[in-house]
Scaffold this motif. Sequence first.
Motif, PDB file in Angstrom:
ATOM      1  N   LEU A 108       0.824  -1.211   0.000  1.00  0.00           N
ATOM      2  CA  LEU A 108       0.000   0.000   0.000  1.00  0.00           C
ATOM      3  C   LEU A 108       0.856   1.259   0.000  1.00  0.00           C
ATOM      4  N   MET A 109       1.957   1.223   0.764  1.00  0.00           N
ATOM      5  CA  MET A 109       2.853   2.377   0.805  1.00  0.00           C
ATOM      6  C   MET A 109       3.532   2.612  -0.545  1.00  0.00           C
ATOM      7  N   ASP A 110       3.985   1.540  -1.167  1.00  0.00           N
ATOM      8  CA  ASP A 110       4.712   1.677  -2.423  1.00  0.00           C
ATOM      9  C   ASP A 110       3.840   2.251  -3.538  1.00  0.00           C
ATOM     10  N   ALA A 111       2.529   2.075  -3.432  1.00  0.00           N
ATOM     11  CA  ALA A 111       1.620   2.523  -4.495  1.00  0.00           C
ATOM     12  C   ALA A 111       1.082   3.927  -4.270  1.00  0.00           C
ATOM     13  N   ARG A 112       1.423   4.560  -3.141  1.00  0.00           N
ATOM     14  CA  ARG A 112       0.731   5.804  -2.800  1.00  0.00           C
ATOM     15  C   ARG A 112       1.054   6.944  -3.778  1.00  0.00           C
ATOM     16  N   GLU A 114       2.069   6.757  -7.022  1.00  0.00           N
ATOM     17  CA  GLU A 114       1.478   6.477  -8.332  1.00  0.00           C
ATOM     18  C   GLU A 114      -0.031   6.695  -8.322  1.00  0.00           C
ATOM     19  N   ARG A 115      -0.681   6.352  -7.200  1.00  0.00           N
ATOM     20  CA  ARG A 115      -2.140   6.463  -7.114  1.00  0.00           C
ATOM     21  C   ARG A 115      -2.596   7.836  -6.616  1.00  0.00           C
ATOM     22  N   GLY A 116      -1.671   8.728  -6.351  1.00  0.00           N
ATOM     23  CA  GLY A 116      -2.041  10.071  -5.917  1.00  0.00           C
ATOM     24  C   GLY A 116      -2.566  10.155  -4.502  1.00  0.00           C
ATOM     25  N   LEU A 117      -2.100   9.246  -3.628  1.00  0.00           N
ATOM     26  CA  LEU A 117      -2.524   9.268  -2.227  1.00  0.00           C
ATOM     27  C   LEU A 117      -1.482  10.041  -1.420  1.00  0.00           C
ATOM     28  N   GLU A 118      -1.880  11.165  -0.862  1.00  0.00           N
ATOM     29  CA  GLU A 118      -0.962  11.988  -0.076  1.00  0.00           C
ATOM     30  C   GLU A 118      -0.917  11.487   1.360  1.00  0.00           C
ATOM     31  N   VAL A 119       0.274  11.123   1.808  1.00  0.00           N
ATOM     32  CA  VAL A 119       0.498  10.690   3.186  1.00  0.00           C
ATOM     33  C   VAL A 119       1.547  11.607   3.795  1.00  0.00           C
ATOM     34  N   ILE A 120       1.209  12.214   4.919  1.00  0.00           N
ATOM     35  CA  ILE A 120       2.129  13.102   5.621  1.00  0.00           C
ATOM     36  C   ILE A 120       2.666  12.359   6.843  1.00  0.00           C
ATOM     37  N   TYR A 121       3.930  11.951   6.768  1.00  0.00           N
ATOM     38  CA  TYR A 121       4.555  11.238   7.886  1.00  0.00           C
ATOM     39  C   TYR A 121       5.162  12.221   8.878  1.00  0.00           C
ATOM     40  N   GLU A 122       5.402  11.729  10.089  1.00  0.00           N
ATOM     41  CA  GLU A 122       5.949  12.515  11.194  1.00  0.00           C
ATOM     42  C   GLU A 122       5.070  13.735  11.487  1.00  0.00           C
ATOM     43  N   ALA A 123       3.761  13.521  11.408  1.00  0.00           N
ATOM     44  CA  ALA A 123       2.778  14.551  11.771  1.00  0.00           C
ATOM     45  C   ALA A 123       2.434  14.350  13.247  1.00  0.00           C
ATOM     46  N   LYS A 124       3.084  15.105  14.108  1.00  0.00           N
ATOM     47  CA  LYS A 124       2.985  14.900  15.550  1.00  0.00           C
ATOM     48  C   LYS A 124       1.785  15.649  16.144  1.00  0.00           C
ATOM     49  N   ASP A 125       1.356  15.133  17.304  1.00  0.00           N
ATOM     50  CA  ASP A 125       0.368  15.822  18.144  1.00  0.00           C
ATOM     51  C   ASP A 125      -0.913  16.186  17.385  1.00  0.00           C
ATOM     52  N   ALA A 126      -1.431  15.259  16.601  1.00  0.00           N
ATOM     53  CA  ALA A 126      -2.683  15.518  15.884  1.00  0.00           C
ATOM     54  C   ALA A 126      -3.813  15.749  16.879  1.00  0.00           C
ATOM     55  N   ALA A 127      -4.648  16.748  16.604  1.00  0.00           N
ATOM     56  CA  ALA A 127      -5.796  17.071  17.452  1.00  0.00           C
ATOM     57  C   ALA A 127      -7.003  17.340  16.567  1.00  0.00           C
ATOM     58  N   LEU A 128      -8.178  16.890  17.012  1.00  0.00           N
ATOM     59  CA  LEU A 128      -9.415  17.006  16.239  1.00  0.00           C
ATOM     60  C   LEU A 128     -10.291  18.094  16.845  1.00  0.00           C
ATOM     61  N   PHE A 129     -10.943  18.871  15.990  1.00  0.00           N
ATOM     62  CA  PHE A 129     -11.797  19.967  16.443  1.00  0.00           C
ATOM     63  C   PHE A 129     -13.109  19.979  15.644  1.00  0.00           C
ATOM     64  N   ASP A 130     -14.150  20.453  16.319  1.00  0.00           N
ATOM     65  CA  ASP A 130     -15.461  20.682  15.698  1.00  0.00           C
ATOM     66  C   ASP A 130     -16.003  19.435  14.998  1.00  0.00           C
ATOM     67  N   ILE A 131     -15.816  18.262  15.611  1.00  0.00           N
ATOM     68  CA  ILE A 131     -16.273  17.031  14.962  1.00  0.00           C
ATOM     69  C   ILE A 131     -17.797  16.924  14.932  1.00  0.00           C
ATOM     70  N   GLU A 132     -18.487  17.712  15.745  1.00  0.00           N
ATOM     71  CA  GLU A 132     -19.946  17.666  15.737  1.00  0.00           C
ATOM     72  C   GLU A 132     -20.539  18.611  14.694  1.00  0.00           C
ATOM     73  N   SER A 133     -19.674  19.286  13.940  1.00  0.00           N
ATOM     74  CA  SER A 133     -20.137  20.208  12.899  1.00  0.00           C
ATOM     75  C   SER A 133     -19.910  19.594  11.518  1.00  0.00           C
ATOM     76  N   ASP A 134     -20.289  20.315  10.482  1.00  0.00           N
ATOM     77  CA  ASP A 134     -20.034  19.893   9.105  1.00  0.00           C
ATOM     78  C   ASP A 134     -18.683  20.401   8.590  1.00  0.00           C
ATOM     79  N   ALA A 135     -17.918  21.040   9.468  1.00  0.00           N
ATOM     80  CA  ALA A 135     -16.616  21.588   9.059  1.00  0.00           C
ATOM     81  C   ALA A 135     -15.550  21.272  10.110  1.00  0.00           C
ATOM     82  N   PRO A 136     -15.280  19.981  10.340  1.00  0.00           N
ATOM     83  CA  PRO A 136     -14.244  19.631  11.322  1.00  0.00           C
ATOM     84  C   PRO A 136     -12.852  19.940  10.766  1.00  0.00           C
TER      85      PRO A 136
END
Length: 389
Positions: A108-112, A114-136
Amino acid sequence: MKTQVCIIGAGPAGLLLGHMLRAEGIECVVLERQTPDYVLGRIRAGVLEQITVSLMERLGLDQRLKAEGLPHDGFNLADGERLIHIDIAGLTGKHVVVYGQTELTRDLMDAREERGLEVIYEAKDAALFDIESDAPYVTYQKDGAEHRIDARIIVGCDGFHGPSRKAIPNTVGKEFERAYPFGWLGILADVPPCNHELIYANHERGFALASMRSETRSRYYVDVPLIEKIEDWSDDRIWDELAIRLGPDAAAHITRGPSIEKSIAPLRSYVFAPMRHGSLMLCGDSAHIVPPTGAKGLNLAASDVHYAADALIAFFKRNNADAIPAYSDKALARVWKSERFSWSLTKLLHRFPEDGPFERAMQIAELDYIASSKAAQTSIAENYVGLPV
């Protein structure tokens, strides 16, 4: 950055989902807090159900899986003296494939790119906001700066310790958990397997599993109390214990060799419900954990991805507003069935500290029944090969 779907976690679930969305022209970005090498360094499951294989086929990423995967038509239960063969192919018309999770993730990694799948590695401290809205949105740290991704839907594929599930309020979510009083001590070695199929053994000294990653690389396990330390288990001690617990037939064919990797993994059964809240969906270990007995972890994540991809495609491509809300119930129906099977096999094959002579006699009686009953073997085979999605 703006996208339609932000996926947190670039393990097999996150990458599978990302590829499936990109194949349908849906915009998505995958965030991963670790490096690619770290992700590939995780030693995980190796038995694939048809749902997992079919998703790789659907993506056209199954070339190496077909070339190197080992189709298995059955597996064995053992009681220390005999092998009870479960004929999966004969009882269900299906089979499983032995192919390491590391290898599937690599595909899956090797194909990303070629298939146009953007993966951002070493993305630290991810936090989620406004998940109860239509614009999280999601924020993360990389290269000393904070970044933000605005999305319509967030999908948490970030495992048990990730931030996604924790973003759901306690008043909404409910946890179901069973922690087991033992762990699996595993040894990986470049030696041929002792049997061409897996062996799950119940012995008076405890559980053992003989499995493989290839025809030249074997993976073995014994269960041990959680207080055990890996440094107290030499390679020779593990091989000696395996020879006893797997029984004389398997022991006669064990090839010993130096370990490549040894570890002790605790076991638990865990489910979080619901698997969707507002604009957040959960997949894989972020929502549920199964004990490895029965090889359901990766496959259950794949079935989540199947349901999630169908819901997201219906939502974005066909404007089906009901697709996302329906996801949790569909996924959980299969989750609970897989949890039941993994729990029942764990109870059958392990010795619990509170068990006495009666519980041991019940295990022996159950194994005797399975050995003599086609109906019992069929039930096990149907669950092992994977229930319909």
